[in-house]
Scaffold this motif. Sequence first.
Motif, PDB file in Angstrom:
ATOM      1  N   THR A   2       0.624  -1.215   0.254  1.00 37.09           N
ATOM      2  CA  THR A   2       0.026   0.290  -0.216  1.00 37.09           C
ATOM      3  C   THR A   2       1.567   1.574   0.029  1.00 37.09           C
ATOM      4  O   THR A   2       1.943   1.414   0.549  1.00 37.09           O
ATOM      5  CB  THR A   2      -0.815  -0.380   1.040  1.00 37.09           C
ATOM      6  N   LEU A   3       0.601   1.882  -1.162  1.00 40.24           N
ATOM      7  CA  LEU A   3       1.277   3.176  -0.767  1.00 40.24           C
ATOM      8  C   LEU A   3       1.143   4.180   0.225  1.00 40.24           C
ATOM      9  O   LEU A   3      -0.466   4.372   0.400  1.00 40.24           O
ATOM     10  CB  LEU A   3       1.114   4.310  -2.384  1.00 40.24           C
ATOM     11  N   GLN A   4       2.152   5.027   0.301  1.00 36.34           N
ATOM     12  CA  GLN A   4       1.528   5.756   2.370  1.00 36.34           C
ATOM     13  C   GLN A   4       1.727   7.257   1.139  1.00 36.34           C
ATOM     14  O   GLN A   4       2.319   7.627   0.643  1.00 36.34           O
ATOM     15  CB  GLN A   4       2.337   5.654   3.193  1.00 36.34           C
ATOM     16  N   PRO A   5       0.517   8.122   1.538  1.00 33.52           N
ATOM     17  CA  PRO A   5       0.869   9.474   1.329  1.00 33.52           C
ATOM     18  C   PRO A   5       1.733   9.808   1.975  1.00 33.52           C
ATOM     19  O   PRO A   5       2.560  10.034   2.503  1.00 33.52           O
ATOM     20  CB  PRO A   5      -0.707  10.266   2.151  1.00 33.52           C
ATOM     21  N   ASP A   6       2.228  11.008   0.840  1.00 26.61           N
ATOM     22  CA  ASP A   6       3.023  11.870   0.775  1.00 26.61           C
ATOM     23  C   ASP A   6       3.342  12.695   2.405  1.00 26.61           C
ATOM     24  O   ASP A   6       2.911  13.150   2.665  1.00 26.61           O
ATOM     25  CB  ASP A   6       3.679  12.689   0.074  1.00 26.61           C
ATOM     26  N   PRO A   7       4.317  12.236   4.087  1.00 24.51           N
ATOM     27  CA  PRO A   7       3.906  13.399   4.794  1.00 24.51           C
ATOM     28  C   PRO A   7       3.919  14.363   4.771  1.00 24.51           C
ATOM     29  O   PRO A   7       3.557  15.820   5.501  1.00 24.51           O
ATOM     30  CB  PRO A   7       5.280  12.437   5.453  1.00 24.51           C
ATOM     31  N   HIS A   8       4.354  15.170   3.637  1.00 20.48           N
ATOM     32  CA  HIS A   8       4.375  16.865   3.748  1.00 20.48           C
ATOM     33  C   HIS A   8       3.972  17.607   3.214  1.00 20.48           C
ATOM     34  O   HIS A   8       3.344  18.232   3.119  1.00 20.48           O
ATOM     35  CB  HIS A   8       5.888  16.990   2.335  1.00 20.48           C
ATOM     36  N   LEU A   9       2.606  16.166   2.943  1.00 23.67           N
ATOM     37  CA  LEU A   9       1.422  16.910   2.689  1.00 23.67           C
ATOM     38  C   LEU A   9       0.467  17.684   3.409  1.00 23.67           C
ATOM     39  O   LEU A   9      -0.354  18.530   3.349  1.00 23.67           O
ATOM     40  CB  LEU A   9       0.375  15.738   1.974  1.00 23.67           C
ATOM     41  N   ALA A  10       0.288  17.740   4.872  1.00 20.90           N
ATOM     42  CA  ALA A  10       0.084  18.355   5.839  1.00 20.90           C
ATOM     43  C   ALA A  10       0.582  19.813   6.311  1.00 20.90           C
ATOM     44  O   ALA A  10       0.419  20.222   7.085  1.00 20.90           O
ATOM     45  CB  ALA A  10       0.865  17.481   7.140  1.00 20.90           C
ATOM     46  N   MET A  11       1.764  19.806   5.453  1.00 21.77           N
ATOM     47  CA  MET A  11       1.518  21.511   5.086  1.00 21.77           C
ATOM     48  C   MET A  11       0.503  22.112   4.101  1.00 21.77           C
ATOM     49  O   MET A  11       1.599  23.315   4.063  1.00 21.77           O
ATOM     50  CB  MET A  11       3.211  21.356   4.922  1.00 21.77           C
ATOM     51  N   ALA A  60      10.743  26.801  -2.014  1.00 16.58           N
ATOM     52  CA  ALA A  60      11.075  25.656  -1.224  1.00 16.58           C
ATOM     53  C   ALA A  60      12.160  25.372  -0.196  1.00 16.58           C
ATOM     54  O   ALA A  60      12.337  24.854   0.848  1.00 16.58           O
ATOM     55  CB  ALA A  60      10.559  24.723  -2.524  1.00 16.58           C
ATOM     56  N   ALA A  61      13.772  25.266  -0.959  1.00 14.24           N
ATOM     57  CA  ALA A  61      14.580  25.219  -0.292  1.00 14.24           C
ATOM     58  C   ALA A  61      14.651  26.007   0.977  1.00 14.24           C
ATOM     59  O   ALA A  61      15.365  25.121   1.998  1.00 14.24           O
ATOM     60  CB  ALA A  61      16.060  24.991  -1.076  1.00 14.24           C
ATOM     61  N   ALA A  62      14.772  27.429   0.898  1.00 11.32           N
ATOM     62  CA  ALA A  62      14.773  28.245   2.037  1.00 11.32           C
ATOM     63  C   ALA A  62      13.930  28.597   2.465  1.00 11.32           C
ATOM     64  O   ALA A  62      14.136  28.283   4.070  1.00 11.32           O
ATOM     65  CB  ALA A  62      15.314  29.410   1.191  1.00 11.32           C
ATOM     66  N   SER A  63      12.595  28.004   2.341  1.00 13.09           N
ATOM     67  CA  SER A  63      11.387  28.601   3.047  1.00 13.09           C
ATOM     68  C   SER A  63      11.219  26.993   4.007  1.00 13.09           C
ATOM     69  O   SER A  63      10.204  27.074   4.585  1.00 13.09           O
ATOM     70  CB  SER A  63      10.116  28.664   2.799  1.00 13.09           C
ATOM     71  N   GLU A  64      11.892  25.746   3.487  1.00 15.32           N
ATOM     72  CA  GLU A  64      11.208  24.403   4.118  1.00 15.32           C
ATOM     73  C   GLU A  64       9.128  24.082   3.508  1.00 15.32           C
ATOM     74  O   GLU A  64       8.986  23.426   4.560  1.00 15.32           O
ATOM     75  CB  GLU A  64      11.737  24.319   5.108  1.00 15.32           C
ATOM     76  N   HIS A  65       9.457  25.097   2.356  1.00 14.54           N
ATOM     77  CA  HIS A  65       7.648  24.580   2.045  1.00 14.54           C
ATOM     78  C   HIS A  65       8.127  23.586   0.531  1.00 14.54           C
ATOM     79  O   HIS A  65       8.045  24.503  -0.286  1.00 14.54           O
ATOM     80  CB  HIS A  65       7.043  26.176   1.084  1.00 14.54           C
ATOM     81  N   PRO A  66       7.767  22.290   0.966  1.00 21.05           N
ATOM     82  CA  PRO A  66       8.024  21.614  -0.133  1.00 21.05           C
ATOM     83  C   PRO A  66       6.875  21.136  -1.040  1.00 21.05           C
ATOM     84  O   PRO A  66       7.620  20.720  -2.276  1.00 21.05           O
ATOM     85  CB  PRO A  66       7.455  20.704   1.105  1.00 21.05           C
ATOM     86  N   ILE A  67       6.332  21.308  -1.237  1.00 17.26           N
ATOM     87  CA  ILE A  67       4.480  20.966  -2.198  1.00 17.26           C
ATOM     88  C   ILE A  67       4.577  22.467  -2.814  1.00 17.26           C
ATOM     89  O   ILE A  67       3.830  22.769  -2.503  1.00 17.26           O
ATOM     90  CB  ILE A  67       3.552  20.335  -1.281  1.00 17.26           C
ATOM     91  N   PHE A  81       8.960  19.016  -3.729  1.00 18.29           N
ATOM     92  CA  PHE A  81      10.548  18.781  -4.410  1.00 18.29           C
ATOM     93  C   PHE A  81      11.555  18.067  -2.961  1.00 18.29           C
ATOM     94  O   PHE A  81      12.665  17.581  -3.072  1.00 18.29           O
ATOM     95  CB  PHE A  81      10.847  20.547  -3.624  1.00 18.29           C
ATOM     96  N   VAL A  82      10.510  17.764  -1.858  1.00 15.86           N
ATOM     97  CA  VAL A  82      11.959  17.548  -0.896  1.00 15.86           C
ATOM     98  C   VAL A  82      11.827  15.854  -0.927  1.00 15.86           C
ATOM     99  O   VAL A  82      13.243  14.461  -1.877  1.00 15.86           O
ATOM    100  CB  VAL A  82      11.146  17.089   0.293  1.00 15.86           C
ATOM    101  N   ASP A  83      10.980  15.176  -1.789  1.00 16.17           N
ATOM    102  CA  ASP A  83      10.672  13.874  -2.730  1.00 16.17           C
ATOM    103  C   ASP A  83      11.119  13.816  -4.079  1.00 16.17           C
ATOM    104  O   ASP A  83      11.270  12.935  -4.104  1.00 16.17           O
ATOM    105  CB  ASP A  83       9.123  12.972  -1.754  1.00 16.17           C
TER     106      ASP A  83
END
Length: 87
Positions: A2-11, A60-67, A81-83
Amino acid sequence: MTLQPDPHLAMVRPVTPNTPQGCEECLAQGTGWVHLRMCLTCGHVGCCDSSQGRHARRHAAASEHPIVQSYEPGEDWRWCFVDEAMV
């Protein structure tokens, strides 16, 4: 498996584009862009990796906002961007 949702979606937040007319940094610098991406954490609009500035990735890199989501008419996709993957 089962594929897990990207944990970064919480942001991801409800956002509106900070600069709906184009890439925030390119507009300030007077330069152009190829395609636009909108940060789904804060609404920053930046240019894509095919653009000279690559401002969406830099944000994304500077702010750590991944999506980001495509900010192009007719496109409806998100990128982490993280994944380095579609989400």
